[in-house]
Design an enzyme around this catalytic site. Sequence first.
Site, mmCIF file in Angstrom:
data_model
loop_
_atom_site.group_PDB
_atom_site.id
_atom_site.type_symbol
_atom_site.label_atom_id
_atom_site.label_comp_id
_atom_site.label_asym_id
_atom_site.label_seq_id
_atom_site.Cartn_x
_atom_site.Cartn_y
_atom_site.Cartn_z
ATOM 1 N N ASP A 152 0.873 -1.164 0.000
ATOM 2 C CA ASP A 152 0.000 0.000 0.000
ATOM 3 C C ASP A 152 0.915 1.221 0.000
ATOM 4 O O ASP A 152 1.928 1.239 0.698
ATOM 5 C CB ASP A 152 -0.882 -0.015 1.248
ATOM 6 N N LYS A 153 0.587 2.236 -0.789
ATOM 7 C CA LYS A 153 1.511 3.368 -0.936
ATOM 8 C C LYS A 153 1.581 4.232 0.316
ATOM 9 O O LYS A 153 2.640 4.385 0.924
ATOM 10 C CB LYS A 153 1.104 4.249 -2.127
ATOM 11 N N LYS A 166 -9.474 -3.209 -2.829
ATOM 12 C CA LYS A 166 -8.061 -3.584 -2.705
ATOM 13 C C LYS A 166 -7.869 -5.098 -2.690
ATOM 14 O O LYS A 166 -6.934 -5.622 -3.287
ATOM 15 C CB LYS A 166 -7.450 -2.955 -1.457
ATOM 16 N N ASP A 218 -7.095 -1.666 4.387
ATOM 17 C CA ASP A 218 -6.195 -2.701 3.883
ATOM 18 C C ASP A 218 -6.540 -4.081 4.443
ATOM 19 O O ASP A 218 -6.014 -5.093 3.974
ATOM 20 C CB ASP A 218 -4.739 -2.377 4.256
#
Length: 711
Positions: free
Chosen positions: A394-395, A575, A598
Site C-alpha cells: 500500500d503506498k 483492494k 487494507d
Amino acid sequence: MTEHSHHQTQHAGPVGEAGPDPADAHQVTSAASPDHHHGHDSDDHAVHSHGQHAGHSTAMFKDRFWLTLALSVPVVYFSPMFGHLLGYVPPQFPGSTWIPPILGTVIFIYGGMPFLKGGINELKNRQPGMMLLIAMAITVAFAASWATSLRIGNFDLDFWWELALLVAIMLLGHWIEMRALGSARGALDALAALLPDEAERVTDAGVETVPVSDLTQGDVVLVRSGARMPADGTIVDGQAEFDESMITGESKTVPRSVGDPVVAGTVATDNTVRVTVTAIGDDTALAGIQRLVAEAQASSSKAQALADRAAAFLFYFATIAAVITFIAWILLGSLPEAVTRTVTVLVIACPHALGLAIPLVIAISTEQAARAGVLIKNRMALERMRTVDVVLFDKTGTLTKGEPDVRDTATVNGGAVDELLALAAAVESDSEHPVARAIVRAARSKDLDLPHATGFSSMTGRGVRATINGRVVQVGGPALLRELELSEPEPLAGSTRQWMGRGAVVLHVIDGDRILGAVSLEDAIRPESRQAVAALQSRGIKVAMITGDAQQVATAVGAELNIDEVFAEVLPADKDKKVAQLQARGLKVAMVGDGVNDSPALARAEVGIAIGAGTDVAMESAGVILAGNDPRAVLSMVDLSRASYTKMWQNLVWATGYNIIAVPLAAGVLAFAGIVLSPAAGAVLMSVSTIVVALNAQLLRRVKLNPSQVR
C-alpha cells in the site's frame, strides 16, 4: 472547513489516504489474546504448555540430570561388565554387588519418570512418539538387568550401567532442548525486564515514587533522562529523544514532544518529560508484543506437523524393527543376544533429535524476528514468505510517510529559493496544519532564519496571510490566485504544471499583488523504500504498489521507486480484488498495509503484513506485524523464512536419516563383521545427533535481520 483547506485544492490526488496516526503504532497489539502476561519467566517455569514436555521445566530436567549423573558414577564403577571393558576389577565387599541394582532402580524411577509419564500419555492419546520410545528402552533395560541380578532365566544381561548412562544422557539431551526452547522465551523475558519496578507519579503535593502496579490511567508520571517509561502514555510536558529499539528494532533515537505517544519500556535519552498514562499492564503495547510472540510460538505449522508424522513413523519403524530383531536372534539360538539387540534398537531409535529439529528452529526464528521488530502472529505466514512471488505495498504510510513534504521550490525572475522558503515558513509558522508544518520543517532543516511575522490569519479555502516587515505576505493555492486575479509568469507556470502532473500540492507565495514563487509538497517517499524495492527484486520477488491516489501520482511514485506494477485509483473496498487478480495469475502474494481499508487485502493475501503505524483492525487481519515503519523489514522476513526453512529440512533429514541408518546397525545386521552397537553407545550417538541438530538451529542467529543491514 479547516484553516488550510485551500492547501488541497490543487492536489490531483490526496496526499494521504487517511494518513496514519502515529498513536496507532502503539495500540496495535492491544487486541491480541490476553493469555500471556507480564512476568519474569525463570528456569523454574515450564517452557511448554503442551506436547511432549507438558508440565516440564528446564530446572526439573537439570536437577534430575545432575543427581542421575552422580548416582551413575558408582553404578558404572561397580559394574563387572564395565570393569571388564576397561580392564579393572571392581572392589568387592559385603553388599557391593547390590550397588548397581539399587542405585539403578533409583535412577530408573527418579531419572526416568518424565519419560515414563510421557510414554503413558502418548499411549493414552494414541499418539506414539519419542517419549514412548525412550520409556520402552529404559523399561526393557531395567527388566533385563533385574532378571540378571536375581538370576532369573540364567541371563547375563547386566544393563545397569547402560541404563544409568542412557537415562543420564536422555536427561542431558532434554535439558539441552528445554534450555534451547526456553531461550526463545528470552525475547519475552527481555521485554518484560524492560519495565521499571517503580514510577514517579506527579500529584498536587509533588512527586511520589510508587510501584508501577499502582499506576492507573490518567496518572501523570515524571520520566527523567535515562529512565524507562513505566506505562504507555502521551507526553504533556517537555520533549526528548526516545530509544524505541525494543519496539522497532531500530537503534536510532526518535524525537517525541507534547502530544506524541510513548511506549512502556522505551527510554528518554536526553531530557525529562511528563507523561499522562493511557495504558497499563496487559493493555500496553509491550504486553501485546509478548502475547504475539507467545502466540506465534504456540501456533501450528506444516513443518511441525511433518515432524510429528515423522516421529510416529519412527515409532512404528523402531517397534517393528525391534520385533524382527528379537525374532531373528531367537531363531539364531541366542536369547541373551536377542534381548541385547532389541534393547539397542529401542535405544538407538529414540527420535530425540527429531523432536528438537523443528521446534527449536521455529523458536529461534520467532525470537530473532521479535528482536528485529518483526512480530509473527502466525508461523504459517513465516513459512509461506519464502514462496512469495510478489510483494504488494500500500503506498500511503507504507512506501511513503503519509504526510506532506516540501519537494520543490521555484522563484520568479531567478530569486533566491531559500529566501522564498523562509518567507513562506514565517507566514505558516503559527499554523498547525500538516502542510504548514511541512514548510516550516523544510526551512528549519536548512537552518534558515525566519523573519518575524505578525497578524497571522487564515482565509478559509484560500490560504493564510501574515505581516512581515510591514508587508502583507500570503501563501495559498489556485483559489487565492483567482481571488486576487493574478496569473503565474510563464517560467513559473512551466514548473508548477510539471509538479501538478505528478500530483503535488502547489502553493504560491504572494507579496501584496506580486507572485514571488511557488512551493510544491508531496507525500514524502520513505528513504528506505528504494532500498526495500531493489532488495526484493534482487531476490527474484516482484514489487507492486496499490493506492487510491490519482494515476499520475501513483505513476510518479512507481517510476521513482522502479516498481514493477502499479494499481492506482483503487477504492478501499476493491483492494482485496487486486490481490485476487494477482493470485489468479498464479502469483503468491504478500500484502503490506497499514490501514483499516487494507484489512480485507491483508486477509486474502498468502501473507498479510501490517506495518507499524497501522490500526488494530489491520493487525488482526495480518499474520505478521512490522513494529516499525521501515519497509525493509519485509526483507528480514524473506531472509528469515528462507533460512529457517533450510534449517528445518537439514534437521529433519539429519534426525530421520540418522535413525533409519542406525536402527539396522543396532539390530546387528553387521554383527557377522564384528560391528555391534551397545545400548550405551547408541545413547551416546543419539545424544550427538541431538547436539548436531541444536547447533545447526543456532546458526539461524547469524542471519542479519536489522533492516538497516539488509541488502
